[in-house]
Design a protein around this motif. Structure first.
Motif, PDB file in Angstrom:
ATOM      1  N   ASP A 264      47.314 -29.007 -51.604  1.00 43.67           N
ATOM      2  CA  ASP A 264      46.580 -28.474 -52.761  1.00 43.67           C
ATOM      3  C   ASP A 264      45.223 -27.975 -52.279  1.00 43.67           C
ATOM      4  OD1 ASP A 264      45.447 -27.855 -55.168  1.00 43.67           O
ATOM      5  OD2 ASP A 264      45.869 -29.761 -56.130  1.00 43.67           O
ATOM      6  N   SER A 265      44.960 -26.696 -52.458  1.00 46.97           N
ATOM      7  CA  SER A 265      43.710 -26.111 -51.978  1.00 46.97           C
ATOM      8  C   SER A 265      42.496 -26.571 -52.770  1.00 46.97           C
ATOM      9  CB  SER A 265      43.789 -24.580 -52.034  1.00 46.97           C
ATOM     10  OG  SER A 265      44.024 -24.141 -53.358  1.00 46.97           O
ATOM     11  N   GLN A 266      42.680 -27.228 -53.931  1.00 44.18           N
ATOM     12  CA  GLN A 266      41.557 -27.670 -54.745  1.00 44.18           C
ATOM     13  C   GLN A 266      41.040 -29.048 -54.370  1.00 44.18           C
ATOM     14  OE1 GLN A 266      42.464 -27.341 -58.893  1.00 44.18           O
ATOM     15  NE2 GLN A 266      43.250 -25.247 -58.729  1.00 44.18           N
ATOM     16  N   LEU A 267      41.732 -29.743 -53.475  1.00 42.40           N
ATOM     17  CA  LEU A 267      41.289 -31.065 -53.062  1.00 42.40           C
ATOM     18  C   LEU A 267      40.069 -30.952 -52.156  1.00 42.40           C
ATOM     19  CD1 LEU A 267      44.689 -32.828 -52.310  1.00 42.40           C
ATOM     20  CD2 LEU A 267      43.232 -33.082 -54.322  1.00 42.40           C
ATOM     21  N   CYS A 268      39.184 -31.940 -52.244  1.00 44.76           N
ATOM     22  CA  CYS A 268      37.970 -31.926 -51.422  1.00 44.76           C
ATOM     23  C   CYS A 268      38.281 -32.205 -49.955  1.00 44.76           C
ATOM     24  CB  CYS A 268      36.973 -32.955 -51.951  1.00 44.76           C
ATOM     25  SG  CYS A 268      36.397 -32.632 -53.636  1.00 44.76           S
ATOM     26  N   SER A 269      39.243 -33.079 -49.697  1.00 43.07           N
ATOM     27  CA  SER A 269      39.594 -33.425 -48.319  1.00 43.07           C
ATOM     28  C   SER A 269      41.094 -33.673 -48.259  1.00 43.07           C
ATOM     29  CB  SER A 269      38.829 -34.672 -47.853  1.00 43.07           C
ATOM     30  OG  SER A 269      39.211 -35.042 -46.546  1.00 43.07           O
ATOM     31  N   GLN A 270      41.745 -33.136 -47.222  1.00 44.13           N
ATOM     32  CA  GLN A 270      43.182 -33.295 -47.103  1.00 44.13           C
ATOM     33  C   GLN A 270      43.609 -32.965 -45.671  1.00 44.13           C
ATOM     34  OE1 GLN A 270      45.524 -30.234 -49.067  1.00 44.13           O
ATOM     35  NE2 GLN A 270      43.686 -28.983 -49.341  1.00 44.13           N
ATOM     36  N   LYS A 271      44.853 -33.325 -45.370  1.00 35.08           N
ATOM     37  CA  LYS A 271      45.432 -33.009 -44.077  1.00 35.08           C
ATOM     38  C   LYS A 271      45.897 -31.556 -44.062  1.00 35.08           C
ATOM     39  CE  LYS A 271      45.184 -37.073 -42.023  1.00 35.08           C
ATOM     40  NZ  LYS A 271      44.455 -37.266 -40.756  1.00 35.08           N
ATOM     41  N   ALA A 272      45.763 -30.926 -42.879  1.00 30.76           N
ATOM     42  CA  ALA A 272      46.176 -29.537 -42.709  1.00 30.76           C
ATOM     43  C   ALA A 272      46.916 -29.402 -41.389  1.00 30.76           C
ATOM     44  CB  ALA A 272      44.975 -28.597 -42.742  1.00 30.76           C
ATOM     45  N   ALA A 273      48.018 -28.635 -41.417  1.00 33.51           N
ATOM     46  CA  ALA A 273      48.808 -28.371 -40.209  1.00 33.51           C
ATOM     47  C   ALA A 273      48.392 -27.011 -39.654  1.00 33.51           C
ATOM     48  CB  ALA A 273      50.293 -28.397 -40.524  1.00 33.51           C
ATOM     49  N   VAL A 274      47.964 -26.992 -38.380  1.00 32.69           N
ATOM     50  CA  VAL A 274      47.493 -25.769 -37.731  1.00 32.69           C
ATOM     51  C   VAL A 274      48.495 -25.383 -36.639  1.00 32.69           C
ATOM     52  CG1 VAL A 274      45.605 -24.676 -36.471  1.00 32.69           C
ATOM     53  CG2 VAL A 274      45.102 -26.422 -38.207  1.00 32.69           C
ATOM     54  N   TYR A 275      48.951 -24.126 -36.695  1.00 29.67           N
ATOM     55  CA  TYR A 275      49.914 -23.620 -35.713  1.00 29.67           C
ATOM     56  C   TYR A 275      49.283 -22.453 -34.951  1.00 29.67           C
ATOM     57  CZ  TYR A 275      53.297 -26.236 -38.515  1.00 29.67           C
ATOM     58  OH  TYR A 275      53.971 -27.226 -39.178  1.00 29.67           O
ATOM     59  N   SER A 276      49.542 -22.421 -33.632  1.00 31.43           N
ATOM     60  CA  SER A 276      49.052 -21.337 -32.785  1.00 31.43           C
ATOM     61  C   SER A 276      49.985 -21.189 -31.583  1.00 31.43           C
ATOM     62  CB  SER A 276      47.610 -21.602 -32.334  1.00 31.43           C
ATOM     63  OG  SER A 276      47.551 -22.796 -31.560  1.00 31.43           O
ATOM     64  N   LEU A 277      49.757 -20.133 -30.820  1.00 32.47           N
ATOM     65  CA  LEU A 277      50.550 -19.853 -29.620  1.00 32.47           C
ATOM     66  C   LEU A 277      49.661 -19.854 -28.395  1.00 32.47           C
ATOM     67  CD1 LEU A 277      52.896 -16.961 -30.842  1.00 32.47           C
ATOM     68  CD2 LEU A 277      53.498 -19.367 -30.495  1.00 32.47           C
ATOM     69  N   ASP A 278      50.134 -20.500 -27.340  1.00 35.29           N
ATOM     70  CA  ASP A 278      49.442 -20.476 -26.047  1.00 35.29           C
ATOM     71  C   ASP A 278      50.100 -19.399 -25.201  1.00 35.29           C
ATOM     72  OD1 ASP A 278      48.033 -20.899 -23.772  1.00 35.29           O
ATOM     73  OD2 ASP A 278      48.748 -22.952 -23.411  1.00 35.29           O
ATOM     74  N   VAL A 279      49.534 -18.204 -25.235  1.00 31.80           N
ATOM     75  CA  VAL A 279      50.138 -17.070 -24.518  1.00 31.80           C
ATOM     76  C   VAL A 279      49.893 -17.141 -23.027  1.00 31.80           C
ATOM     77  CG1 VAL A 279      50.024 -15.570 -26.531  1.00 31.80           C
ATOM     78  CG2 VAL A 279      48.072 -15.688 -24.973  1.00 31.80           C
ATOM     79  N   GLU A 280      48.937 -17.961 -22.591  1.00 28.12           N
ATOM     80  CA  GLU A 280      48.660 -18.065 -21.155  1.00 28.12           C
ATOM     81  C   GLU A 280      49.658 -18.970 -20.449  1.00 28.12           C
ATOM     82  OE1 GLU A 280      44.668 -19.310 -20.691  1.00 28.12           O
ATOM     83  OE2 GLU A 280      43.784 -17.454 -21.511  1.00 28.12           O
ATOM     84  N   ALA A 281      50.366 -19.776 -21.225  1.00 31.72           N
ATOM     85  CA  ALA A 281      51.372 -20.656 -20.606  1.00 31.72           C
ATOM     86  C   ALA A 281      52.585 -19.834 -20.177  1.00 31.72           C
ATOM     87  CB  ALA A 281      51.785 -21.750 -21.592  1.00 31.72           C
ATOM     88  N   ASN A 282      53.331 -20.359 -19.257  1.00 37.84           N
ATOM     89  CA  ASN A 282      54.512 -19.669 -18.740  1.00 37.84           C
ATOM     90  C   ASN A 282      55.704 -20.617 -18.822  1.00 37.84           C
ATOM     91  OD1 ASN A 282      56.173 -17.757 -17.624  1.00 37.84           O
ATOM     92  ND2 ASN A 282      55.466 -18.084 -15.511  1.00 37.84           N
TER      93      ASN A 282
END
Length: 543
Positions: free
Chosen positions: A64-82
């Motif tokens: 819920d974006s209206q909560l003052c504090s909450q858990k968030a899942a962050v996704y990204s890509l490591d393009v430098e890895a092989n």
């Protein structure tokens, strides 16, 4: 108990339990049992699939974006890895907005509750709960702030503050008003220093009018007002006046208001029924109520009437001061005086507006004799929206001195005290500096000659006041607002008069109101024009 109160406060301060596990939530997972391209949260994607991704289409997943504090899942890509690989992090995200939900203590809001369907068994219960003009669906455990519920721990106040309900020995001073519909609700409290005027409909029955409390004067004066909140000092509500209204609308002011007139049935009429109440509260500068009065309008109700309209009003006045009449709320009303004022030396705001005849915008008042010297001091208020013109005639002889004559004519045109400011709104208060518009004074000739009439001199002959106003606010209910006021004094050169000769000069004063509102922008685009020539018989057989 103290342990119950501590537990309740702990529930309020604690963060809300997550309704959804953000680590398992994936809004871009559209294909069943298949990997969605660039969907980094898709559980069907393998490490080989992630190595082929170019970006994460949904880099952040929250609940819920209206909560003052909450858990968030962050996704990204490591393009430098092989080969390239996906990076997943679970972080605590804080909402930067000052308006956010700290605790989800209203459990019923977390799921959809099926409404209770009326049945013959529960109809009476539902009617009792929801059949009134107002009702509440809040549970008993809605407010977990027990400090506010404990009177012993509440901060005591020794004065009324703006907007605080005026308290009585029973509850608060009632000012009936329409809430949900046009029907009167007696649950509306009168706020301190909040001037109100309401109208609502009350259902009546002539046979039972003597038992309907809202039709009796006692209903509005039987409870004494607390001088200050939560005190034992009482202020009784006195009856200021009683006006009796007949069935055809004619009103008569009773000479005595000492005797209460209670509703009663007489010849198939309900007489002495309350049609209107006007409260007037007097208070000190420290927020203490010292006097309360009520003016009543009583009337008769015929047996055919099923309902009546009641009007209620309340006003507040500080002791040793005079109430200031308004010319609109907020915008000016056509026909009411233009409010003006001065800025005395040492005051940060215009003061004394409309407290006497010299503190409003006025012009010369024409008299039957048309003699300017006799008309000195006769003024007429400038009424908003009314273009006005007045004047007089001045008889000049060779014996008159120029400078005293010029000053006399200036006093005739402008009055003894010409205001410096004009209120932009009909309800502008003196302390609201930005609500006051300075009057621009122009002189076509500012030359001041102190010679006698044996030599030419300049005397004022006209005062032209232009008031520019605009429609302010919504197009549905625009409010009149004054934007600029210009006062122009026109002078003329008076030539020398031979001895024994006289001359009559007309002196005029005028007011013009100019609407400078911008035209409303149309909500549609104009149709394009087509430049073509129609055949001569296009409209045949019509002309």
């Amino acid at each position: 108990p103290a342990d119950t109160r501590d537990a309740a406060q702990a529930r309020v301060r604690s963060a809300p339990a997550p309704v959804t596990d953000v680590a398992r939530l994936c809004v871009c997972d559209l294909l069943v049992a298949q990997c969605d391209v660039n969907c980094c949260c898709d559980p069907d994607c393998s490490a080989e699939d992630f190595s082929l991704f170019t970006t994460c289409s949904v880099p952040l997943v929250i609940g819920d974006s209206q909560l003052c504090s909450q858990k968030a899942a962050v996704y990204s890509l490591d393009v430098e890895a092989n080969p390239p690989e996906r990076i997943f992090k679970l972080i605590d995200q804080v909402n930067p907005s000052i308006f956010c939900i700290h605790a989800t203590n209203y459990k019923e809001a977390l799921y959809l509750k099926s409404p209770e369907i009326p049945t013959p068994e529960n109809f009476d219960e539902l009617l009792e709960k929801f059949g009134g003009a107002t009702f509440s669906t809040e549970p008993d455990s809605w407010n977990l702030d027990t400090d506010a519920q404990n009177p012993s721990e509440a901060n005591e106040t020794s004065r009324y503050e703006y907007g605080v309900p005026v308290q009585t020995e029973e509850a608060f001073l009632r000012l009936p008003s329409p809430v949900v519909s046009c029907w009167c609700s007696d649950a509306n409290p009168a706020g301190f220093l909040v001037n109100q005027a309401t109208k609502c409909i009350r259902s009546v029955s002539v046979e039972k009018c003597d038992s309907i409390q809202a039709l009796s004067m006692l209903f509005y004066i039987n409870s004494s007002i607390l001088a200050v909140p939560k005190s034992s000092q009482m202020v009784n509500i006195t009856v200021q006046s009683i006006v009796v209204q007949s069935l055809n609308g004619m009103r008569t002011l009773l000479s005595s208001s000492d005797v209460l007139r209670l509703p009663m049935v007489l010849d198939e009429l309900c007489i002495n029924a309350v049609l209107g109440v006007n409260y007037h509260i007097t208070h000190t500068d420290t927020g203490e109520i010292i006097e309360a009065a009520a003016a009543f309008v009583l009337g008769a109700i015929s047996k055919e009437a099923l309902s009546i309209e009641q009007s209620f009003e309340i006003s507040f006045t500080q002791e040793n001061t005079q109430p200031v009449p308004l010319s609109g709320n907020p915008g000016y009303v056509v026909g009411l005086p233009v409010r003006a004022g001065f800025q005395p030396q040492g005051y940060p705001f215009p003061a004394a507006f409309l407290s006497n005849k010299h503190s409003q915008l006025t012009i010369l008042h024409s008299t039957s004799t048309q003699d300017c010297l006799a008309a000195q001091g006769a003024r007429a208020p400038v009424l908003f929206g009314y273009n006005m013109i007045s004047g007089c005639k001045l008889r000049i002889t060779a014996a008159m001195k120029c400078q005293p004559l010029a000053q006399t004519l200036l006093d005739v045109l402008k009055g003894q005290s010409f205001p410096e400011y004009v209120a932009s709104f009909g309800n502008s208060q003196a302390q609201d500096v930005l609500d006051w518009v300075p009057i621009t004074q122009l002189h076509i000739s500012e030359q001041m000659i102190s010679h006698t009439l044996q030599s030419p001199c300049q005397i004022p002959v006209s005062l032209e006041i232009e008031v520019k106003w605009t429609k302010y606010g919504s197009l549905v209910n625009p409010q009149a607002r004054i934007m600029n006021v210009t006062a122009t004094i026109t002078t003329t050169t008076l030539k020398q008069l031979p001895s024994g000769r006289e001359r009559i000069i007309p002196i005029t004063s005028s007011v013009v109101f100019t609407d400078i509102s911008s035209p409303a922008e149309p909500s549609y685009k104009a149709w394009p024009t087509i430049n073509i020539k129609l055949p001569f018989d296009f409209f045949y057989p019509f002309v």
